[in-house]
Design a protein around this motif. Structure first.
Motif, PDB file in Angstrom:
ATOM      1  N   LEU A 182       0.043   0.229  -9.302  1.00 52.96           N
ATOM      2  CA  LEU A 182      -0.501  -0.849  -8.486  1.00 52.96           C
ATOM      3  C   LEU A 182       0.392  -1.116  -7.280  1.00 52.96           C
ATOM      4  CD1 LEU A 182      -2.889  -2.819  -8.511  1.00 52.96           C
ATOM      5  CD2 LEU A 182      -1.420  -4.458  -9.716  1.00 52.96           C
ATOM      6  N   SER A 183       1.699  -1.033  -7.482  1.00 47.56           N
ATOM      7  CA  SER A 183       2.646  -1.253  -6.395  1.00 47.56           C
ATOM      8  C   SER A 183       2.487  -0.204  -5.300  1.00 47.56           C
ATOM      9  CB  SER A 183       4.074  -1.229  -6.951  1.00 47.56           C
ATOM     10  OG  SER A 183       5.028  -1.255  -5.921  1.00 47.56           O
ATOM     11  N   LEU A 184       2.328   1.050  -5.691  1.00 48.75           N
ATOM     12  CA  LEU A 184       2.196   2.123  -4.709  1.00 48.75           C
ATOM     13  C   LEU A 184       0.865   2.034  -3.972  1.00 48.75           C
ATOM     14  CD1 LEU A 184       3.666   4.573  -3.590  1.00 48.75           C
ATOM     15  CD2 LEU A 184       2.579   5.975  -5.345  1.00 48.75           C
ATOM     16  N   ARG A 185      -0.211   1.721  -4.683  1.00 53.51           N
ATOM     17  CA  ARG A 185      -1.509   1.593  -4.024  1.00 53.51           C
ATOM     18  C   ARG A 185      -1.518   0.423  -3.051  1.00 53.51           C
ATOM     19  NH1 ARG A 185      -6.430   2.781  -8.316  1.00 53.51           N
ATOM     20  NH2 ARG A 185      -5.781   4.867  -8.951  1.00 53.51           N
ATOM     21  N   SER A 186      -0.893  -0.677  -3.447  1.00 54.38           N
ATOM     22  CA  SER A 186      -0.836  -1.844  -2.561  1.00 54.38           C
ATOM     23  C   SER A 186      -0.070  -1.517  -1.285  1.00 54.38           C
ATOM     24  CB  SER A 186      -0.172  -3.022  -3.289  1.00 54.38           C
ATOM     25  OG  SER A 186      -0.924  -3.415  -4.416  1.00 54.38           O
ATOM     26  N   ALA A 187       1.047  -0.811  -1.422  1.00 54.28           N
ATOM     27  CA  ALA A 187       1.879  -0.504  -0.263  1.00 54.28           C
ATOM     28  C   ALA A 187       1.178   0.415   0.723  1.00 54.28           C
ATOM     29  CB  ALA A 187       3.195   0.127  -0.721  1.00 54.28           C
ATOM     30  N   ARG A 188       0.199   1.176   0.258  1.00 53.69           N
ATOM     31  CA  ARG A 188      -0.515   2.096   1.139  1.00 53.69           C
ATOM     32  C   ARG A 188      -1.807   1.509   1.701  1.00 53.69           C
ATOM     33  NH1 ARG A 188       0.203   7.479  -2.737  1.00 53.69           N
ATOM     34  NH2 ARG A 188       2.351   7.962  -2.139  1.00 53.69           N
ATOM     35  N   HIS A 189      -2.102   0.269   1.344  1.00 52.18           N
ATOM     36  CA  HIS A 189      -3.350  -0.340   1.776  1.00 52.18           C
ATOM     37  C   HIS A 189      -3.188  -0.978   3.148  1.00 52.18           C
ATOM     38  CE1 HIS A 189      -7.039  -2.759   1.657  1.00 52.18           C
ATOM     39  NE2 HIS A 189      -7.445  -1.924   0.700  1.00 52.18           N
ATOM     40  N   THR A 190      -4.271  -0.981   3.909  1.00 55.20           N
ATOM     41  CA  THR A 190      -4.226  -1.530   5.265  1.00 55.20           C
ATOM     42  C   THR A 190      -3.929  -3.028   5.275  1.00 55.20           C
ATOM     43  OG1 THR A 190      -5.489  -1.738   7.311  1.00 55.20           O
ATOM     44  CG2 THR A 190      -6.729  -1.926   5.278  1.00 55.20           C
ATOM     45  N   TYR A 191      -4.349  -3.757   4.233  1.00 57.87           N
ATOM     46  CA  TYR A 191      -4.043  -5.189   4.165  1.00 57.87           C
ATOM     47  C   TYR A 191      -2.533  -5.428   4.092  1.00 57.87           C
ATOM     48  CZ  TYR A 191      -9.000  -6.134   3.153  1.00 57.87           C
ATOM     49  OH  TYR A 191     -10.364  -6.237   3.223  1.00 57.87           O
ATOM     50  N   TYR A 192      -1.844  -4.562   3.367  1.00 56.16           N
ATOM     51  CA  TYR A 192      -0.388  -4.687   3.212  1.00 56.16           C
ATOM     52  C   TYR A 192       0.311  -4.487   4.554  1.00 56.16           C
ATOM     53  CZ  TYR A 192       4.219  -3.964   1.005  1.00 56.16           C
ATOM     54  OH  TYR A 192       5.534  -4.060   0.634  1.00 56.16           O
ATOM     55  N   LYS A 193      -0.124  -3.485   5.286  1.00 54.78           N
ATOM     56  CA  LYS A 193       0.449  -3.204   6.601  1.00 54.78           C
ATOM     57  C   LYS A 193       0.198  -4.368   7.556  1.00 54.78           C
ATOM     58  CE  LYS A 193       1.668  -0.606  10.270  1.00 54.78           C
ATOM     59  NZ  LYS A 193       3.001  -0.071  10.529  1.00 54.78           N
ATOM     60  N   ARG A 194      -1.019  -4.863   7.596  1.00 53.21           N
ATOM     61  CA  ARG A 194      -1.355  -5.945   8.531  1.00 53.21           C
ATOM     62  C   ARG A 194      -0.621  -7.231   8.171  1.00 53.21           C
ATOM     63  NH1 ARG A 194      -7.967  -5.257   9.070  1.00 53.21           N
ATOM     64  NH2 ARG A 194      -7.955  -3.316  10.282  1.00 53.21           N
ATOM     65  N   SER A 195      -0.592  -7.545   6.891  1.00 54.94           N
ATOM     66  CA  SER A 195       0.123  -8.743   6.466  1.00 54.94           C
ATOM     67  C   SER A 195       1.603  -8.639   6.795  1.00 54.94           C
ATOM     68  CB  SER A 195      -0.068  -8.956   4.961  1.00 54.94           C
ATOM     69  OG  SER A 195       0.658 -10.061   4.510  1.00 54.94           O
ATOM     70  N   GLY A 196       2.183  -7.441   6.601  1.00 51.05           N
ATOM     71  CA  GLY A 196       3.587  -7.244   6.940  1.00 51.05           C
ATOM     72  C   GLY A 196       3.855  -7.431   8.422  1.00 51.05           C
ATOM     73  N   LEU A 197       2.955  -6.947   9.268  1.00 50.05           N
ATOM     74  CA  LEU A 197       3.115  -7.129  10.713  1.00 50.05           C
ATOM     75  C   LEU A 197       3.178  -8.606  11.088  1.00 50.05           C
ATOM     76  CD1 LEU A 197       0.680  -4.384  12.073  1.00 50.05           C
ATOM     77  CD2 LEU A 197       3.146  -4.480  12.499  1.00 50.05           C
ATOM     78  N   LEU A 198       2.321  -9.414  10.476  1.00 49.61           N
ATOM     79  CA  LEU A 198       2.292 -10.836  10.792  1.00 49.61           C
ATOM     80  C   LEU A 198       3.502 -11.571  10.213  1.00 49.61           C
ATOM     81  CD1 LEU A 198      -1.521 -11.496  10.208  1.00 49.61           C
ATOM     82  CD2 LEU A 198      -0.335 -11.377  12.410  1.00 49.61           C
ATOM     83  N   ARG A 199       3.880 -11.234   8.995  1.00 50.87           N
ATOM     84  CA  ARG A 199       4.990 -11.919   8.338  1.00 50.87           C
ATOM     85  C   ARG A 199       6.342 -11.541   8.938  1.00 50.87           C
ATOM     86  NH1 ARG A 199       3.832 -16.114   4.581  1.00 50.87           N
ATOM     87  NH2 ARG A 199       1.887 -15.621   3.504  1.00 50.87           N
ATOM     88  N   ALA A 200       6.483 -10.298   9.381  1.00 51.87           N
ATOM     89  CA  ALA A 200       7.786  -9.816   9.836  1.00 51.87           C
ATOM     90  C   ALA A 200       7.991  -9.948  11.337  1.00 51.87           C
ATOM     91  CB  ALA A 200       7.971  -8.350   9.428  1.00 51.87           C
ATOM     92  N   TYR A 201       6.997 -10.451  12.071  1.00 57.60           N
ATOM     93  CA  TYR A 201       7.109 -10.491  13.523  1.00 57.60           C
ATOM     94  C   TYR A 201       8.338 -11.279  13.979  1.00 57.60           C
ATOM     95  CZ  TYR A 201       6.062 -11.665  18.384  1.00 57.60           C
ATOM     96  OH  TYR A 201       6.146 -11.840  19.745  1.00 57.60           O
ATOM     97  N   GLY A 202       8.532 -12.469  13.434  1.00 60.08           N
ATOM     98  CA  GLY A 202       9.681 -13.277  13.832  1.00 60.08           C
ATOM     99  C   GLY A 202      11.004 -12.599  13.538  1.00 60.08           C
ATOM    100  N   MET A 203      11.097 -11.921  12.394  1.00 55.04           N
ATOM    101  CA  MET A 203      12.349 -11.252  12.032  1.00 55.04           C
ATOM    102  C   MET A 203      12.625 -10.052  12.932  1.00 55.04           C
ATOM    103  SD  MET A 203      13.606  -9.899   8.309  1.00 55.04           S
ATOM    104  CE  MET A 203      15.375  -9.855   7.974  1.00 55.04           C
ATOM    105  N   ILE A 204      11.581  -9.275  13.236  1.00 57.28           N
ATOM    106  CA  ILE A 204      11.790  -8.115  14.105  1.00 57.28           C
ATOM    107  C   ILE A 204      12.203  -8.572  15.506  1.00 57.28           C
ATOM    108  CG2 ILE A 204      10.616  -6.160  15.210  1.00 57.28           C
ATOM    109  CD1 ILE A 204       9.065  -5.749  12.631  1.00 57.28           C
ATOM    110  N   ARG A 205      11.609  -9.644  15.994  1.00 57.77           N
ATOM    111  CA  ARG A 205      12.045 -10.215  17.280  1.00 57.77           C
ATOM    112  C   ARG A 205      13.519 -10.595  17.231  1.00 57.77           C
ATOM    113  NH1 ARG A 205       8.953 -15.082  19.806  1.00 57.77           N
ATOM    114  NH2 ARG A 205      10.656 -14.740  21.281  1.00 57.77           N
TER     115      ARG A 205
END
Length: 593
Positions: free
Chosen positions: A430-453
């Protein structure tokens, strides 16, 4: 007659080899038969001594779900348990797993300008109340040299606020009064760092010391700094508030992890001069935090995980069994619906080499049936349909178990290795499938934006001559999940982040010209090529050491361009505010794993 004897003698002489083979074969057959007879008698005697090997949790008792190991030889299972669970213990980060691999520090023809390090805290107690009596979450009896040195240093340099053995952070700020060590040496307190966690971060800090301390000039003493100043050389000298920057969330486990790592990295005088800054978010978003769309995406991903679990009644039954044995839930809490909650509790056992737990229950079928019914009755009307189905399905194994229970009496049963395999294998999948899903990528982009800045901002400081040499972000598993998802880094562990994991951004300047590059190293492995804006020909391959090992360096301008121009492209937006209010269309099969 003489002729007959002569012929017999000739025949015997010619077939002497054949007779030898026959005799040898007969001897081997008798030897094997005797061994099997002896082994059969020994096994029969052993079964008489343990009740025939059936056990109280075997088939027909209704106590536990079916397991591939149930009814097998218990001694064999115990002797092979450590090896059997080795792959699951990788997330526990055993000290032998914390090693230097592709980490840089000194590259021929390049100067290390600075390092930004993101870590997950070390080993901790479970996040839910568990039955963990007798589990030792400390360091080995013979001790750990780094732990002993750290503890001795704290005892000699810190004062206690109450006269106890707990030493506290005495500096003014949000962490004033925080203990510097866990409360007990062997305990597994709820959600708190353990002494094993302290040992893990001390070892990570020691690795960072070997790699970065000298290239960054963190070991120079004041006298050396003065001498270099007289020679006209820019010194990396006394620690000030900008040379080593520390951010941590306001949890004891992240605060203590940060200080343990930095103790092994820095000289003692520089460690004492540290200032620790607070992050108000686990995502280290620094202002770019609130985002409704990221919550929607995470809920969708969780719903997909729930559906996957509903398709696996065997795993659901095992989850209920292990959870009912380990977790201290009450019926009114709604039962167990989250497999990762049970996995987290199971890690308390696996990470500390404890025996698999057992439970002893008193009661009748009626009481168990009532408990199963309460699992369904507590469903909240605000829950979605998937959650309701999950709770109902969770109650079914309990109902079946209750029907199979005897009317009265006391039953003891244990979690089996087969149960652990079923649960942990499902969680890994389940962990591997979640990490490869488009929702995971999009959510990560939104959550990590402040940190990457924030990271890019400190990169620019490092290449502009600022004194900042080392930045530490001491966070949680979700901190690294968001960051790796946003950068496109996927490992064989999926979204599982081991204790004491580290993600390093190494910033370099070419000695031949003034170009600046960086590389990304995750748990010692170079993952620069996994990042979209660094892959292939976008990076520069250089020699890392005298043995000819290579390293990939990505131009600093690539990550700056990504942040300002391409970051929100997958979200069909141009900025953070727009991305957080815009509902992005689902790609094909978005609702499937």
């Amino acid at each position: 007659m003489r002729l007959l004897l002569k012929e017999l003698t000739r025949f015997t002489t010619q077939h002497r080899t054949f007779y030898c083979y026959m005799f040898l074969s007969l001897w081997i057959f008798l030897l094997i038969a005797g061994m099997y007879r002896y082994m059969g008698n020994a096994e029969h005697s052993g079964n008489l001594g343990n009740g025939g090997g059936s056990g109280v949790y075997g088939p027909g008792t209704g106590s536990a779900p079916a397991s591939s190991n149930i009814g097998g030889d218990a001694s064999t299972a115990d002797s092979s348990a450590s090896q059997r669970f080795a792959k699951y213990r990788e997330r526990c980060a055993p000290l032998a797993q914390l090693t230097r691999l592709d980490d840089g520090g000194i590259l021929e023809g390049w100067k290390l300008q600075g390092v930004l390090l993101v870590i997950r805290h070390g080993d901790r107690g479970a996040m839910s109340h568990v039955h963990a009596q007798g589990i030792n979450c400390g360091v080995p009896v013979d001790g750990d040299s780094l732990v002993n040195r750290y503890r001795s240093f704290l005892h000699n340099s810190s004062s206690s606020a109450s006269g106890s053995n707990h030493m506290y952070w005495n500096k003014v700020g949000p962490f004033h009064g925080f203990p510097l060590l866990p409360a007990t040496e062997r305990g597994c307190p709820l959600g708190q760092l353990t002494y094993k966690g302290i040992a893990q971060l001390l070892h990570v800090g020691d690795i960072m010391h070997q790699i970065y301390a000298h290239p960054l000039g963190l070991l120079l003493k004041p006298t050396q700094a003065q001498r270099l100043s007289q020679l006209g050389t820019t010194p990396h000298t006394l620690l000030n508030s900008d040379e080593v920057v520390v951010f941590t969330t306001r949890y004891r486990r992240t605060f203590q992890s940060a200080l343990a790592l930095l103790f092994a990295l820095l000289p003692a005088d520089k460690w004492l001069a540290l200032n620790v800054r607070e992050s108000h978010s686990m995502a280290f978003c620094f202002g770019d935090c609130s985002c409704a769309q990221s919550v929607v995406l995470q809920r969708r991903l969780a719903s997909l995980a729930d559906r996957q679990l509903l398709r696996r009644p065997d795993v659901l039954a095992v989850m209920q069994w292990i959870g009912g044995t380990l977790l201290q839930h009450t019926p009114t809490e709604g039962g167990i619906t989250n497999p990762f909650e049970v996995v987290d509790a199971m890690l308390t056992v696996l990470c500390h080499d404890a025996n698999l737990p057992c439970r002893r229950r008193n009661g009748s079928q009626t009481a168990s049936t009532q408990h199963a019914q309460e699992l369904v009755d507590v469903i909240n009307i605000d829950q979605d349909e998937t959650s309701s189905n999950l709770l109902a399905a969770a109650a079914e194994p309990a109902q079946q178990e209750a029907e199979a229970m005897p009317e009265t009496g006391e039953t003891e049963a244990c979690v089996e290795p087969g149960h652990v395999d079923a649960l942990m294998s499902f969680a890994d999948e389940l962990s591997l499938r979640s990490a490869r899903h488009t929702y995971y990528k999009r959510s990560g982009l939104l959550r990590a934006y402040g940190m990457i800045r924030h990271i890019v901002g400190y990169m620019l400081k490092m290449i502009s001559g600022d004194r900042t040499k080392f930045v530490l972000y001491s966070g949680h598993d979700c901190t690294l999940q968001y960051l790796t998802a946003a950068l496109g880094i996927v490992t064989k562990q999926g979204q599982t982040i081991a204790y004491a994991s580290r993600l390093a951004f190494e910033v370099y300047r070419s000695e031949a010209h003034t170009d600046y590059y960086f590389r990304v190293v995750y748990n010692g492995r170079d993952v620069t090529q996994q990042i979209d804006f660094c892959e292939g020909g976008k990076s520069l391959r250089v020699t890392r050491d005298s043995r000819g090992n290579k390293a990939d360096l990505c131009p600093i301008e690539n990550i700056i361009r990504f942040l300002h121009e391409d970051y929100f492209a997958p979200l069909n937006a141009t900025n953070f505010k727009e991305a957080c209010v815009t509902s992005v269309g689902n790609p094909p099969k978005a609702n499937e794993f």
